[in-house]
Design a protein around this motif. Sequence first.
Motif, PDB file in Angstrom:
ATOM      1  N   THR A  50       0.846  -0.935   0.280  1.00  6.03           N
ATOM      2  CA  THR A  50      -0.001  -0.134  -0.480  1.00  6.03           C
ATOM      3  C   THR A  50       0.663   1.284   0.282  1.00  6.03           C
ATOM      4  O   THR A  50       1.963   1.362   0.875  1.00  6.03           O
ATOM      5  CB  THR A  50      -1.110   0.036   1.284  1.00  6.03           C
ATOM      6  N   ALA A  99      -3.097  -4.733 -11.838  1.00 11.04           N
ATOM      7  CA  ALA A  99      -4.167  -4.204 -11.329  1.00 11.04           C
ATOM      8  C   ALA A  99      -4.221  -3.099  -9.765  1.00 11.04           C
ATOM      9  O   ALA A  99      -3.552  -4.074  -9.205  1.00 11.04           O
ATOM     10  CB  ALA A  99      -5.317  -5.468 -10.644  1.00 11.04           C
ATOM     11  N   PHE A 100      -4.868  -2.067  -9.462  1.00 14.31           N
ATOM     12  CA  PHE A 100      -4.718  -1.303  -8.471  1.00 14.31           C
ATOM     13  C   PHE A 100      -5.646  -1.044  -7.777  1.00 14.31           C
ATOM     14  O   PHE A 100      -6.583  -0.336  -9.054  1.00 14.31           O
ATOM     15  CB  PHE A 100      -3.197  -0.176  -8.232  1.00 14.31           C
ATOM     16  N   THR A 101      -6.393  -0.854  -5.972  1.00 15.73           N
ATOM     17  CA  THR A 101      -7.383  -0.086  -6.074  1.00 15.73           C
ATOM     18  C   THR A 101      -6.401   1.679  -5.864  1.00 15.73           C
ATOM     19  O   THR A 101      -5.796   1.326  -4.316  1.00 15.73           O
ATOM     20  CB  THR A 101      -8.167  -0.925  -4.575  1.00 15.73           C
ATOM     21  N   GLN A 102      -7.245   2.501  -5.796  1.00 11.16           N
ATOM     22  CA  GLN A 102      -7.369   3.771  -5.505  1.00 11.16           C
ATOM     23  C   GLN A 102      -8.533   4.324  -4.408  1.00 11.16           C
ATOM     24  O   GLN A 102     -10.007   4.161  -4.498  1.00 11.16           O
ATOM     25  CB  GLN A 102      -6.421   4.652  -6.680  1.00 11.16           C
ATOM     26  N   ALA A 103      -7.943   4.727  -3.480  1.00 10.28           N
ATOM     27  CA  ALA A 103      -9.081   4.983  -2.655  1.00 10.28           C
ATOM     28  C   ALA A 103      -8.637   6.510  -2.503  1.00 10.28           C
ATOM     29  O   ALA A 103      -7.857   6.828  -1.775  1.00 10.28           O
ATOM     30  CB  ALA A 103      -9.366   3.954  -0.907  1.00 10.28           C
ATOM     31  N   HIS A 114      -4.253   9.573  -1.844  1.00 13.84           N
ATOM     32  CA  HIS A 114      -4.909   8.745  -1.880  1.00 13.84           C
ATOM     33  C   HIS A 114      -3.748   7.697  -1.981  1.00 13.84           C
ATOM     34  O   HIS A 114      -2.771   7.779  -1.470  1.00 13.84           O
ATOM     35  CB  HIS A 114      -4.555   8.777  -3.982  1.00 13.84           C
ATOM     36  N   VAL A 116      -3.635   3.790  -2.195  1.00 15.93           N
ATOM     37  CA  VAL A 116      -3.290   2.704  -4.195  1.00 15.93           C
ATOM     38  C   VAL A 116      -2.508   1.593  -2.746  1.00 15.93           C
ATOM     39  O   VAL A 116      -1.588   1.379  -1.793  1.00 15.93           O
ATOM     40  CB  VAL A 116      -2.163   3.363  -4.713  1.00 15.93           C
ATOM     41  N   SER A 117      -3.531   0.113  -4.077  1.00 13.90           N
ATOM     42  CA  SER A 117      -3.237  -1.187  -3.657  1.00 13.90           C
ATOM     43  C   SER A 117      -3.230  -2.303  -4.637  1.00 13.90           C
ATOM     44  O   SER A 117      -3.814  -1.650  -5.031  1.00 13.90           O
ATOM     45  CB  SER A 117      -4.594  -1.727  -2.184  1.00 13.90           C
ATOM     46  N   CYS A 118      -2.581  -2.565  -4.498  1.00 13.57           N
ATOM     47  CA  CYS A 118      -1.744  -3.392  -5.328  1.00 13.57           C
ATOM     48  C   CYS A 118      -1.212  -4.868  -4.826  1.00 13.57           C
ATOM     49  O   CYS A 118      -0.661  -5.440  -3.823  1.00 13.57           O
ATOM     50  CB  CYS A 118      -1.243  -2.977  -6.683  1.00 13.57           C
TER      51      CYS A 118
END
Length: 189
Positions: A50, A99-103, A114, A116-118
């Motif tokens: 993260t 693929a990564f997740t941005q919150a 932000h 960012v997790s992957c």
Amino acid sequence: MYFFPSLLPKPLQSGYSRKYQPNMLRTQMSDGYVRQRLVNQGAPDSLSVTWMFTAAEFQEFLNWFKGNIHCGADWFVCPLLDNTANSVTYQYVRIQKGAFTQALVFRNDETAMHKVSCTLDVSNTVVDDGSWEDHYLPAGSTDDEFGLADTVEGARIADIDSVIEEDIDTGAGIGNVTTTESASTWDEV
């Protein structure tokens, strides 16, 4: 070879988890225990990471992600904690499936944060050719100022055969081998 941008922060230690995945074959037997065999040890490990980015850092990450590593398809060098979490090593990684997740953590009038997790595929090969210094150390500095970057393995996996052959040819690692003219025998010193 692509490098993770040196101006961006390193992954957070919180939530940093590594999954070791040896390449195994399992066969269900009709009776008794399942048979399990190791195919090879070359499978990459999975590492959940993260990052916390400001709005400007996130934009730089996104530009690097889309432009340099082609939406996560390419391998790149990234500073990561070693297996003991005592030092930083520079390892070849790629983002699984790109693929990564941005919150969005928070936003105010000045900036936004932000998260960012992957999940990364981490190669067993560690960068040990000194090229990381060009990308991660400021000009004119030594790695003593930032702590020594240790490596997990001494030689790259692809070069291990040439290292072994060189040791055999030169006698390195076996001891100093000399000949004496009078006895014409090999003596180990």
